[in-house]
Design a protein around this motif. Structure first.
Motif, PDB file in Angstrom:
ATOM      1  N   ALA A   1      28.947  52.941  14.539  1.00  0.00           N
ATOM      2  CA  ALA A   1      30.201  52.794  13.786  1.00  0.00           C
ATOM      3  C   ALA A   1      31.201  51.930  14.555  1.00  0.00           C
ATOM      4  CB  ALA A   1      30.799  54.166  13.485  1.00  0.00           C
ATOM      5  N   LEU A   2      31.305  52.139  15.861  1.00  0.00           N
ATOM      6  CA  LEU A   2      32.230  51.338  16.681  1.00  0.00           C
ATOM      7  C   LEU A   2      31.809  49.875  16.719  1.00  0.00           C
ATOM      8  CD1 LEU A   2      32.730  53.819  19.645  1.00  0.00           C
ATOM      9  CD2 LEU A   2      34.549  52.953  18.152  1.00  0.00           C
ATOM     10  N   LEU A   3      30.522  49.629  16.905  1.00  0.00           N
ATOM     11  CA  LEU A   3      30.026  48.256  16.967  1.00  0.00           C
ATOM     12  C   LEU A   3      30.350  47.495  15.691  1.00  0.00           C
ATOM     13  CD1 LEU A   3      26.570  48.950  18.636  1.00  0.00           C
ATOM     14  CD2 LEU A   3      28.533  47.806  19.701  1.00  0.00           C
ATOM     15  N   LYS A   4      30.229  48.163  14.569  1.00  0.00           N
ATOM     16  CA  LYS A   4      30.511  47.515  13.286  1.00  0.00           C
ATOM     17  C   LYS A   4      31.983  47.136  13.140  1.00  0.00           C
ATOM     18  CE  LYS A   4      26.773  49.438  10.537  1.00  0.00           C
ATOM     19  NZ  LYS A   4      26.428  50.206   9.334  1.00  0.00           N
ATOM     20  N   LYS A   5      32.851  47.764  13.939  1.00  0.00           N
ATOM     21  CA  LYS A   5      34.293  47.501  13.838  1.00  0.00           C
ATOM     22  C   LYS A   5      34.770  46.327  14.699  1.00  0.00           C
ATOM     23  CE  LYS A   5      35.666  52.231  12.761  1.00  0.00           C
ATOM     24  NZ  LYS A   5      36.446  53.392  13.203  1.00  0.00           N
TER      25      LYS A   5
END
Length: 102
Positions: A11-15
């Motif tokens: 989820a963090l990487l996608k942000k």
């Protein structure tokens, strides 16, 4: 089934926005395990295609690409340059300017 840590990392990487970078350790810390930078590497390696992750936006804590020449380095650098991320003569990215703060 992915662990909670893995799901949080994904989820963090996608942000991470276009034109910004994050470090492996930074992502690990934001996901709740500051000493799990190697796990972030593993997740990127095993899940980038499956989850369409912006793998090229993750670099090491020195502001450099960790991949070796002829093993992905050139591709990662080209993708970052395309997003207007600038490299110094020593192949370093200015984290003060380009690091995503999460």
């Amino acid at each position: 089934m992915a662990t909670e840590f893995t799901e949080t990392v994904i989820a963090l990487l996608k942000k991470i926005p276009m034109g910004k970078v994050a470090t492996y350790g930074q992502i690990a810390a934001l996901a709740g395990s500051p000493r799990a930078a190697r796990q972030v590497v593993r997740i990127l390696h095993s899940s980038s295609k499956k989850y369409n992750l912006p793998w090229h936006r993750v670099i090491n804590s020195q502001g450099k690409i960790s991949l070796k020449p002829n093993q992905g380095y050139e591709i990662q650098k080209a993708l970052l340059v395309k997003e207007k991320v600038k490299f110094s003569l020593s192949e370093q990215i200015n984290l003060n300017k380009y690091q995503w703060t999460g």
